[in-house]
Design an enzyme around this catalytic site. Structure first.
Site, PDB file in Angstrom:
ATOM      1  N   VAL A  36      -4.301 -11.011  -6.516  1.00  0.00           N
ATOM      2  CA  VAL A  36      -5.622 -11.355  -5.972  1.00  0.00           C
ATOM      3  C   VAL A  36      -6.498 -10.101  -5.893  1.00  0.00           C
ATOM      4  CG1 VAL A  36      -6.819 -12.072  -3.857  1.00  0.00           C
ATOM      5  CG2 VAL A  36      -4.878 -13.407  -4.712  1.00  0.00           C
ATOM      6  N   GLY A  39      -8.681  -8.572  -8.804  1.00  0.00           N
ATOM      7  CA  GLY A  39     -10.024  -9.073  -9.086  1.00  0.00           C
ATOM      8  C   GLY A  39     -10.972  -8.985  -7.913  1.00  0.00           C
ATOM      9  N   HIS A  40     -10.432  -8.912  -6.698  1.00  0.00           N
ATOM     10  CA  HIS A  40     -11.279  -8.989  -5.499  1.00  0.00           C
ATOM     11  C   HIS A  40     -10.989  -7.801  -4.597  1.00  0.00           C
ATOM     12  CE1 HIS A  40     -13.161 -10.684  -1.855  1.00  0.00           C
ATOM     13  NE2 HIS A  40     -13.760 -11.525  -2.647  1.00  0.00           N
ATOM     14  N   PHE A  41     -11.550  -6.581  -4.868  1.00  0.00           N
ATOM     15  CA  PHE A  41     -12.302  -6.223  -6.057  1.00  0.00           C
ATOM     16  C   PHE A  41     -11.582  -5.037  -6.688  1.00  0.00           C
ATOM     17  CE2 PHE A  41     -15.321  -8.051  -3.053  1.00  0.00           C
ATOM     18  CZ  PHE A  41     -16.008  -8.973  -3.833  1.00  0.00           C
ATOM     19  N   LEU A  46     -10.063  -6.460  -1.020  1.00  0.00           N
ATOM     20  CA  LEU A  46     -10.436  -7.176   0.206  1.00  0.00           C
ATOM     21  C   LEU A  46      -9.928  -8.611   0.108  1.00  0.00           C
ATOM     22  CD1 LEU A  46     -14.189  -6.097   0.492  1.00  0.00           C
ATOM     23  CD2 LEU A  46     -12.275  -5.218   1.849  1.00  0.00           C
TER      24      LEU A  46
END
Lengths: 155, 93
Positions: A36, A39-41, A46
């Site tokens: 996760v 990509g975030h970020f 976060l």
């Protein structure tokens, strides 16, 4: 927490049927332990707000299962007044609380909130549709509530 | 029209984004207003809160599905309002 499996609640800290309230705890994975955060970020990991919402929904869902003794399965129906007050980073330990606001015929409403060391992180008002368990799901939920240490009320 | 109907019509209008003037006591919530079961749970939530009652939606739905009661009995608004008034009166008794 296993974010990519939507396995959001690690353990039940307190289940208070009389108060219609539950407190649970979850530890956010390290940055290199969940895709996760790729990509975030990139470079700024976060926890996405949508996963914090899911975490509050799951705490609420376990509360409802605990109260109804696994007679009906709650499915998230409505998210109202969701507020995300600060960022949640990898490794954070989340205290996730939920309380029943109203239980109607076929639905229930909760208020849920996440704090870290007592500091408000996010909160929301949630509503759930209460339905008969789909095939095999009750068995899955029985295993899940046992894993997190929830002892439901007897139906 | 009754105060109960005015409250219920306002809830339906706001919850389902239906113009208030399209909602009449003769309206069937499902057939005329196109309210689906999920939206009706939203309405039930607002009605429960507004009147301090618990609409027995699951029981009504079961009765309709089993052919024991016509849907109009519960989902035409003037009939729904009568049920609400009965539930409020029963609670006060």
């Amino acid at each position: 927490m296993r974010l990519e499996y939507f396995d959001m609640i690690d353990t039940v800290v307190a289940f208070e049927p009389g108060e219609k309230r539950i407190t649970t705890r979850s530890t956010v994975p390290a940055a290199d332990a969940s895709p996760v955060f790729e990509g975030h970020f990139p470079g700024h990991p976060l926890v996405p707000g949508v996963l914090l919402t899911e975490t509050m929904a799951q705490a609420s869902g376990y509360l409802l299962l605990g109260l109804n003794g696994l007679t009906q399965m709650p499915f998230l129906m409505t998210v109202d007044k969701a507020r995300f007050r600060t960022f949640v980073e990898p490794g954070a330990v989340l205290d996730v609380a939920a309380e029943l606001v109203i239980e109607g015929s076929g639905y229930a409403a909760t208020k849920a909130a996440i704090t870290i060391d007592g500091k408000p992180i996010c909160d929301a008002q949630l509503r759930f549709r209460l339905m008969p368990f789909p095939a095999d799901m009750r068995t899955l939920m029985e295993a899940r509530i046992k894993a997190i240490g929830l002892v439901p009320e007897q139906a | 029209m009754s105060a109960t109907f005015e409250t219920v019509a306002g809830i339906i209008s706001e919850t389902c984004d239906i113009p208030r003037e399209k909602i009449t006591p003769e309206s069937h919530a499902i057939a005329d207003l196109g309210i689906d079961s999920l939206a009706f749970l939203d309405i039930a939530f607002a009605i429960d809160k507004a009147f301090g009652i618990k609409l027995p939606l699951e029981q009504w739905t079961q009765e309709v599905n089993e052919g024991k009661a016509p849907a109009e009995q519960y989902f035409v608004l003037e009939n729904l309002c009568k049920r609400i008034d009965d539930l409020v009166a029963a609670k006060a008794a």
